[in-house]
Scaffold this active site. Structure first.
Site: not given
Length: 423
Positions: A277, A329
């Protein structure tokens, strides 16, 4: 007497001659071309008349070729940008990464199946004893992502600070569930060093720094890998087409590694994290660079900005799911902005636009280096929570299972049982 007149349609003949015996066809063609330009150009970006197109385009040095500038006239690059044409047709690196990650995930399922008898961890007995309640890792063995157990992910290379450095309250002798444990709370126990694997800790000090990298290739379950591969094969693939494979690889891995470094600093040290991610968020950041650098070349840029904001918020919301880390993230997004600003081939139609982009590039490069150095040093030498005690809530929803986001995120173990030998 003169010969009779004959209308032989000589005027319509392609072989008609003038009084001097020469063909009139060139005059016809020239008259037809009056008012029509042979090479149409947008006046805002037109080349000087009579000039060599390459003379206006900047000299093609290796560095400019890497950045994607100076290779062909500016109006052609603008047109390619509007049409979504990049530096290459196929995203070869994205294809290779996707195949590798799917292969790694299959191996995760095999490892969990050998340990627990099922590829997905959802076996759970409810036998509870006082000794088990005192353990620091009374985890649920049902993986909400439909994948391997937490111990299996750690054993295969998840980012888990106790495997990477000495963590206060979680020494390498701390007990936690073995890979083959299926009880909740656990009743088959191993030390952290045994679960970390990779030959254990040489000299007794956790030193598995490579988990900053290996965690990128692991995924927590079917849901996790499907979402990530969908984003990778769409957003990341388009970025590789536009940047080229070399620039994409640099952006992808610097974003992924930095995301794990940031997460290692501020996430709960007792919670493992896996997934690509952070790297994918780095490529998402490049789409933001593209949008703002080429605002007037995008179709309905305001609407595009609104959708990208919604997608970004959705991705951050997913960062609260177990085994996924919001700091990965956010770190990937931050590093993607810096590296993307530096390496993305921006079309600059004016000297002012070009000067602004180079100012951002010159600022982004040292800032990226400083962030890496400071946070890696902080990870190994300092207590990250002392600098930002509330940062953990960006990736943690307080519950009883994570000790309300306090300390390591695990219950403090009963000291009387930590020294017991496991049979």
């Amino acid at each position: 007497m003169n010969a009779p007149y004959h209308d032989d349609d000589s005027a319509s003949s392609p072989r008609s001659l003038s009084v001097v015996g020469k063909s009139d066809m060139p005059l016809v063609h020239n008259a037809a071309d009056i008012g029509r330009l042979s090479d149409y150009q947008d006046l805002e970006y037109a080349e000087p008349s009579g000039g060599d197109p390459k003379s206006v385009s900047e000299k093609d040095t290796p560095f400019r070729a890497f950045l994607g500038t100076g290779k062909y006239p500016i109006e052609q690059r603008i047109e390619d940008k509007k049409r979504g044409i990049g530096r290459q047709k196929h995203p070869f690196v994205v294809y290779a990464l996707t195949i590798a990650m799917v292969g790694v995930f299959i191996n995760e399922l095999v490892v969990n199946s050998r340990a627990q008898g099922t590829p997905v961890s959802f076996k759970a007995s409810q036998t509870v004893s006082f000794r088990e309640m005192c353990l620091p890792f009374p985890q649920p063995v049902v993986n909400p992502m439909l994948g391997p157990s937490e111990s299996a992910l750690i054993n295969l290379g998840a980012r888990f600070p106790p495997c990477m450095k000495s963590v206060q309250n979680l020494p390498s002798s701390t007990l936690m569930p073995c890979l083959n444990d299926t009880a909740n709370p656990p009743n088959i126990l191993c030390t952290i060093e045994e679960v970390c694997g990779f030959g254990g800790f040489q000299g007794g000090v956790p030193n598995q720094w490579f988990r900053f990298i290996t965690a990128i290739f692991l995924h927590a379950g079917f849901i996790h890998i499907l979402l990530n591969m969908l984003a990778q094969l769409t957003v990341s693939a388009q970025i590789e087409r536009e940047m080229g494979s070399m620039g994409f690889v640099i952006t992808y891995f610097t974003a992924g590694i930095f995301g794990n470094v940031l997460g290692g600093n501020f996430s709960l040290v007792g919670a493992p994290s896996v997934g690509a991610s952070g790297a994918i968020f780095g490529t998402v950041a490049v789409t933001w660079v593209d949008l703002f650098a080429h605002w007037k070349y995008h179709y309905r840029p305001g609407r595009r900005l609104a959708w990208m904001t919604v997608e970004l918020l959705f991705g951050i919301a997913l960062g609260y799911v177990p085994y996924v880390d919001n700091f990965a993230h956010l770190g990937g997004l931050c590093m993607g902005l810096l590296v993307g600003t530096t390496l993305y081939p921006v079309v600059s139609p004016s000297k002012r636009h070009k000067s602004i982009m180079w100012a951002f590039r010159l600022a982004a490069i040292p800032l990226a280096v400083v962030l890496f150095v400071v946070l890696i040093r902080n990870f190994y030498t300092s207590d990250p929570y002392a600098a930002c005690s509330g940062c953990r809530y960006l990736s943690c929803i307080p519950t009883s299972s994570n000790n309300h986001c306090q300390g390591t995120g695990k219950k403090q173990p009963c000291r009387a049982f930590l020294v017991l030998n496991i049979e």
